[in-house]
Enzyme design. Structure first.
Site, PDB file in Angstrom:
ATOM      1  N   GLU A   1      22.723   3.376  17.137  1.00  0.00           N
ATOM      2  CA  GLU A   1      22.633   3.133  18.620  1.00  0.00           C
ATOM      3  C   GLU A   1      21.928   3.860  19.210  1.00  0.00           C
ATOM      4  OE1 GLU A   1      26.709   2.319  19.396  1.00  0.00           O
ATOM      5  OE2 GLU A   1      26.860   0.441  18.204  1.00  0.00           O
TER       6      GLU A   1
ATOM      7  N   GLU B   1      26.306  -6.647  11.737  1.00  0.00           N
ATOM      8  CA  GLU B   1      27.658  -6.749  12.342  1.00  0.00           C
ATOM      9  C   GLU B   1      28.049  -7.984  12.855  1.00  0.00           C
ATOM     10  OE1 GLU B   1      28.447  -3.162  14.708  1.00  0.00           O
ATOM     11  OE2 GLU B   1      26.930  -1.829  13.143  1.00  0.00           O
TER      12      GLU B   1
END
Length: 552
Positions: free
Chosen positions: A327, A429
């Site tokens: 991220e 995910e």
């Protein structure tokens, strides 16, 4: 330019599976995308679609300033549920670069973002997106603005909106699944003299799948035989939800403990399940070990070096992927403290320590939508190219895919742009927000999974559905008795749909038997009179028919 392979595969698909699409007369989806800025715009996709004869208007946008004007397209009679694919070439003046957002306003609904492009001054950049209306609109306005509300001049050209019905969209998906996820096979049966045998009995069974489809698991699977049986019956890939993260393996400085991770590695290894390595570092300080937050300079550098070396020396060649710096488009804990080259260093050391693993840039809000200015598709591409130019061995695109309400044409358009990089793309995910009820979660999950599996550049899909006593992060597939919830029913339905069922047949007058199967491993048994043979074949992605000879 257009991909000639896509259209040749369409012709192949028509020949191989005529009952499904022989009568299809709808539009073919165009996967064309561009990431370079061009001196002149390319021709409009679909010859402009419903915009083929429409001019561009300019409208005032009072929410920005009294002097701000936006290029706009006036649209009439858009229908609820229709899938609209939008594309345009964009050029700006008044700034060196700007993130341009396409928005749509109907009589009663505003769609904040249906596509973005990071446009540059003096050349044309390609925007690709799309939308699905929640209600029919007789009059709509599609307009483009700078995402930071700067008053800049925006020009657009080669605009296109192509509508697809749900059935047409599904047919296009099925075409790609059949052309990219399956392959034609011809089995030739002969005797010991090479003479072909007509009427030989053929039995074919797929025993493993080539496409990685899996889920996150947590330590809750250890010692839980019902959970293990449920998981291994369905999935050929796994990712550890938290057990490899730094805060889990070294909660106190110098106290490294891989006991739980080792046990989970043992589980996936024993069951021949491939596993992703998630993650080496997480740029969000909220998920950084508490003791690391207080380190600076040489102490922090020493700690991160030890982390990489410890983790990858321990698990070198154990995981197919590593999410190196998780991220990084949203957070920059390490670069703030170690300098702008910190991420480059992470990737360099990771590649040196585990050279066979694919290194991923894993991020959220890239494919889920386009309203997050930190992680638009062009922002992702720009950051990835920066790392590559710095010498990083960047091999994989990781899209977390935490959806609320999916926008299928936008999702596909974003995948198209990312596909121009030529790197493997994984949905890493996947889940649907628990703000929705379980039935709606299942509906949207199926949309996302079908988009991912049918896109030719998506190489794997991971669900974020590890089961805990409290439930799951956002979405569970089963209850605690391993009875399916609606999302679990969707997964089981698709797993069955995307696997070749048992096939029985006989060889023809040429001693041959042909079938069309999903990629993976197969067991084939052949019988003729009192003679029989068993064999295994592997189907990998290729355009040509696979021929296999069996001698009795």
């Amino acid at each position: 330019m257009r991909d000639p392979l896509a259209f040749s595969l369409w012709a192949f698909f028509l020949v191989m599976v005529p009952p499904l699409v022989a009568s299809y007369a709808g539009p073919l989806y165009d996967y064309t995308a561009y990431t370079e800025c061009k001196k002149q715009p390319e021709a409009a996709l679909y010859k402009g679609g419903i915009l083929s004869n429409q001019s561009v208007s300019r409208i005032g946008v009072s929410a920005i300033s009294a002097s701000a004007y936006s290029p706009a397209l006036i649209l009439y009679n858009l229908t609820q549920g229709t899938i609209y694919c939008f594309s345009s070439w964009v050029k700006i003046e008044g700034a060196e670069s700007a993130l341009i957002r396409a928005s749509l306003k109907t009589e009663d609904t505003s769609y904040d973002c249906i596509g973005t492009v990071l446009a540059k001054r003096g050349c044309w950049s390609f925007l690709k997106g799309g939308f699905v209306l929640s209600s029919t609109s007789h009059l709509s306005i599609l307009f483009l603005l700078s995402s930071d509300d700067r008053d800049i001049n925006i020009a657009i050209a080669s605009n296109s909106i192509q509508p697809f019905t749900r059935e047409q969209w599904s047919t296009n998906q099925q075409y790609m699944i059949n052309s990219q996820r399956k392959r034609a096979v011809t089995v030739h049966v002969s005797d010991e003299h090479g003479e072909r045998l007509q009427g030989a009995a053929i039995n074919i069974e797929q025993v493993s799948k080539d496409f990685p489809f899996g889920s996150a698991i947590a330590k809750t699977i250890l010692g839980n035989l019902p959970y293990q049986n449920w998981f291994t019956k369905r999935f050929n890939a796994a990712v550890f939800e938290n057990e490899l993260k730094w805060y889990a393996t070294e909660p106190k400085q110098g106290k490294v403990n891989y006991t739980i991770a080792d046990q989970m590695v043992g589980f996936v290894r024993a069951n021949q399940i491939m596993a992703r390595g998630h993650n080496i570092f997480w740029e969000d300080p909220k998920y950084t070990p508490a003791w690391v937050l207080n380190l600076t300079g040489p102490e922090l550098q020493s700690a991160v070096n030890s982390r990489i070396q410890s983790l990858l020396n321990k698990y070198s060649e154990e995981f197919i992927h590593w999410d190196v710096s998780n991220e990084m488009l949203h957070f920059d804990f390490y670069e703030q403290r170690l300098g702008t080259n910190a991420t480059l260093h992470f990737y360099e050391i990771a590649h040196q320590s585990d050279p066979l693993a694919t290194l991923f840039m894993n991020e959220f809000n890239v494919v889920e939508g386009c309203s997050d200015v930190n992680s638009t598709v062009d922002t992702y591409i720009s950051r990835l190219r920066e790392l590559e130019q710095g010498g990083v061995s960047m091999n994989g695109i990781g899209l977390e895919s935490h959806f609320t309400v999916p926008n299928p044409p936008l999702m596909r358009a974003i995948l198209d742009k990312l596909a121009t990089l030529g790197l493997p793309i994984w949905l890493t995910e996947v889940d649907i927000s628990n703000a929705l009820d379980k039935k709606q979660q299942a509906i949207y999950l199926e949309e996302v999974l079908r988009e991912g599996f049918s896109h030719p550049s998506v190489n794997g899909i991971m669900l974020w559905t590890a089961l805990h006593p409290y439930g799951c992060y956002q979405m569970c597939l089963t209850d605690h008795n391993f009875q399916n919830l609606p999302a679990g029913d969707v997964v089981d339905k698709l797993l069955k749909e995307w696997q070749t069922g048992k096939i029985e047949g006989e060889t023809d007058e040429h001693g041959s038997y042909s079938f069309y199967g999903f990629l993976g491993e197969y067991e084939i048994s052949v019988g003729y009179g009192n003679r029989s043979a068993n064999s295994k074949i592997s189907l990998g992605r290729a355009d040509e028919t696979k021929h296999y000879n069996i001698r009795l």
